[in-house]
Design a protein around this motif. Structure first.
Motif, mmCIF file in Angstrom:
data_model
loop_
_atom_site.group_PDB
_atom_site.id
_atom_site.type_symbol
_atom_site.label_atom_id
_atom_site.label_comp_id
_atom_site.label_asym_id
_atom_site.label_seq_id
_atom_site.Cartn_x
_atom_site.Cartn_y
_atom_site.Cartn_z
ATOM 1 N N ALA A 95 0.946 -1.094 -0.030
ATOM 2 C CA ALA A 95 -0.003 0.009 -0.072
ATOM 3 C C ALA A 95 0.924 1.258 0.103
ATOM 4 O O ALA A 95 0.516 2.224 -0.886
ATOM 5 C CB ALA A 95 -0.825 0.069 1.253
ATOM 6 N N ALA A 96 1.905 1.244 1.028
ATOM 7 C CA ALA A 96 2.661 2.391 0.989
ATOM 8 C C ALA A 96 3.419 2.792 -0.065
ATOM 9 O O ALA A 96 3.667 3.806 -0.782
ATOM 10 C CB ALA A 96 3.503 2.465 2.292
ATOM 11 N N SER A 97 4.198 1.753 -0.670
ATOM 12 C CA SER A 97 5.125 1.708 -1.881
ATOM 13 C C SER A 97 4.216 1.975 -3.193
ATOM 14 O O SER A 97 4.352 2.756 -4.005
ATOM 15 C CB SER A 97 6.015 0.608 -2.235
ATOM 16 N N GLY A 98 2.597 1.588 -2.948
ATOM 17 C CA GLY A 98 1.911 1.861 -4.244
ATOM 18 C C GLY A 98 1.618 3.282 -4.102
ATOM 19 O O GLY A 98 1.474 3.943 -5.013
ATOM 20 N N SER A 99 1.383 3.886 -3.010
ATOM 21 C CA SER A 99 1.258 5.329 -2.812
ATOM 22 C C SER A 99 2.507 6.314 -3.569
ATOM 23 O O SER A 99 2.329 6.899 -4.342
ATOM 24 C CB SER A 99 1.037 5.798 -1.531
ATOM 25 N N ALA A 100 3.603 5.675 -3.146
ATOM 26 C CA ALA A 100 4.764 6.459 -3.433
ATOM 27 C C ALA A 100 5.104 6.284 -4.927
ATOM 28 O O ALA A 100 5.499 7.019 -5.615
ATOM 29 C CB ALA A 100 5.979 5.751 -2.658
#
Ligand code: PFF
Length: 446
Positions: A17-22
């Motif tokens: 999720a967080a790397s997807g946001s980034a």
């Protein structure tokens, strides 16, 4: 009674999720073109230093505040503040973050809509629907409106389903697909004539540019935008991490994934541009620089794909699927910021909040589509070049100057009891307190 808060069920889920946001258009489009116009590997080198020395500490500030407060940006910043003035500042910063990210989503959605249109174009051509293909690739208000609405519907759909069933589930499906598609495309493109010239342009540094202030400004802007900093996305994702997780470690994994994918994307985009050149496609603009703006994605690369013959259709589908996935995993993190606020602060039911706020942002996107020339660049500049760095600065001030150091330490210790004796605690507090705010301001005023 308020609904219970969501939580990521696994470290993998959070990482995706967080790397997807980034990882988004900023990595696949922004980073390679920035590198190409700023001395290739000289930019890469500066970017790596800035990403780890400045953006990673700021990312950690958001993750730690979020997990401690387990709340949306406004409530979280108020929780770590004491005194009326700082609580007022918290409200202001949190709210500005929410408004900023909503406007970022409004332009991001438009560009992402183009990606979906260009994804359907090769399929239309495959089916012999040449009129449809022409419509999909012509820049027109009608097409842009339809596809931004479609993209926003997808974003709203995922966010309505919540943290576990929406964000985590979709990011865990989409991010691995993104990495596989990216690797396949790199391997294929590198076998084509001209690709090595692109790799050279990307990887051979022109160190004469390294002292150029514009390189620093671009690298820092790129690092902040790429890690989705300053607007509360990482804060809200941090608020859904289990207390058992080791924050410094998972924060560095997110930064590594983000930087790693940007670097990999450079190995796709620049070689692809030089393959295009070898195939007779124009890749330089009037000023003699590489075409970097929308022209790269909607003209240079599609022209390259058409020169590739039958396989070009599949390469085009894969490339625009990659861009659409990258956009979607970022856009959901953007919509989550105002939705979490509306749910937690105003007691709205999640689905309703997602539909309501998603619709408002879609209307803003449509207003921009209908007034593209005066509005698009303005919204991009104000949100990403003015608001985002200033908010990043404010987050550092909150984490280091306003929040009590003992509470920060206690929060990190939950999932990392040995943190006090490690290198993170020796460096990070000093960095967020002095280096990050000063560096952000210096670069900002450049
Ligand atoms: N990090 C995303 C990218 O590189 O494309 C953009 C982004 C996502 C910016 C989320 C801001 C944000 F809140």
């Amino acid at each position: 009674m308020a609904a219970p808060r969501g939580e990521f069920t696994s470290r993998f889920g959070f990482l995706m999720a967080a790397s997807g946001s980034a990882v988004g258009l900023g990595n696949i489009w922004g980073f390679p073109t920035n590198a190409a116009s700023n001395g290739g590997a000289a930019f890469l080198f500066t970017y790596l230093i800035l990403a780890f020395a400045l953006a990673y500490p700021a990312l950690m500030a958001e993750l730690i505040i979020g997990r401690y407060a387990r709340a949306n940006a406004v409530t979280a910043l108020r929780t770590i503040s004491s005194g009326n003035k700082t609580r007022l500042a918290a409200l202001l910063v949190g709210f500005t973050g929410i408004v900023t990210v909503s406007f970022i989503l409004s332009f991001y959605g438009i560009v992402s809509g183009w990606m979906i249109a260009f994804f359907f174009d090769p399929i239309a051509r495959l089916l012999g629907a040449s009129q449809l293909s022409a419509w999909l690739t012509a820049d027109a208000v009608m097409r842009n409106s339809l596809f931004v609405v479609l993209f926003m519907l997808l974003t709203i759909y995922i966010i309505s389903a919540g943290v576990k069933e929406g964000i985590e589930k979709w990011a865990s499906r989409l991010m691995p697909s993104l990495i596989v598609i990216l690797l396949l495309l790199i391997v294929y493109v590198l076998t084509l004539p001209g690709a090595m010239d692109g790799l050279r342009a990307y990887l051979i540094p022109d160190f004469s540019l390294i002292a150029d202030p514009s390189l620093l400004v671009d690298a820092m802007g790129q690092a902040f935008f790429s890690l989705s900093l300053g607007v509360g996305t990482m804060l809200i994702y941090g608020s859904y991490i289990s207390s058992k997780e080791n924050l410094p470690t998972i924060g560095s994994l997110v930064a590594l994934l983000d930087v790693g994918i940007a670097v990999l994307a450079g190995m796709l985009i620049l070689p692809a541009m030089y393959v295009a050149l070898a195939n007779g496609v124009e890749i330089y603009d009037d000023a003699g620089g590489l075409i970097a703006g929308p022209g790269l994605i909607v003209s240079v690369l599609p022209s390259l794909f058409t020169t590739m013959g039958a396989i070009g259709v599949f390469v085009a589908i894969a490339f625009f699927a990659l861009m659409t996935i990258a956009s979607l995993t970022s856009s959901i993190s953007m919509l989550e910021v105002p939705v979490a606020y509306a749910v937690e602060h105003h007691g709205l039911e999640r689905r309703r909040a997602a539909i309501l706020i998603g619709s408002i942002i879609t209307v803003i996107s449509l207003i921009i589509v209908f007034n593209f020339d005066p509005l698009f660049d303005l919204v991009v500049t104000v949100t990403t070049e003015v608001s985002q760095p200033l908010l990043g600065f404010a987050f550092c001030i909150f984490a280091a100057w306003i929040w009590q150091r003992s509470e920060v330490l206690e929060e990190i210790k939950q999932g990392c009891p040995e943190v006090e004796s490690g290198i993170f605690w020796k460096i990070w507090p000093f960095y967020v307190k002095f280096i990050c705010p000063v560096a952000i301001l210096v670069v900002y005023f450049q």
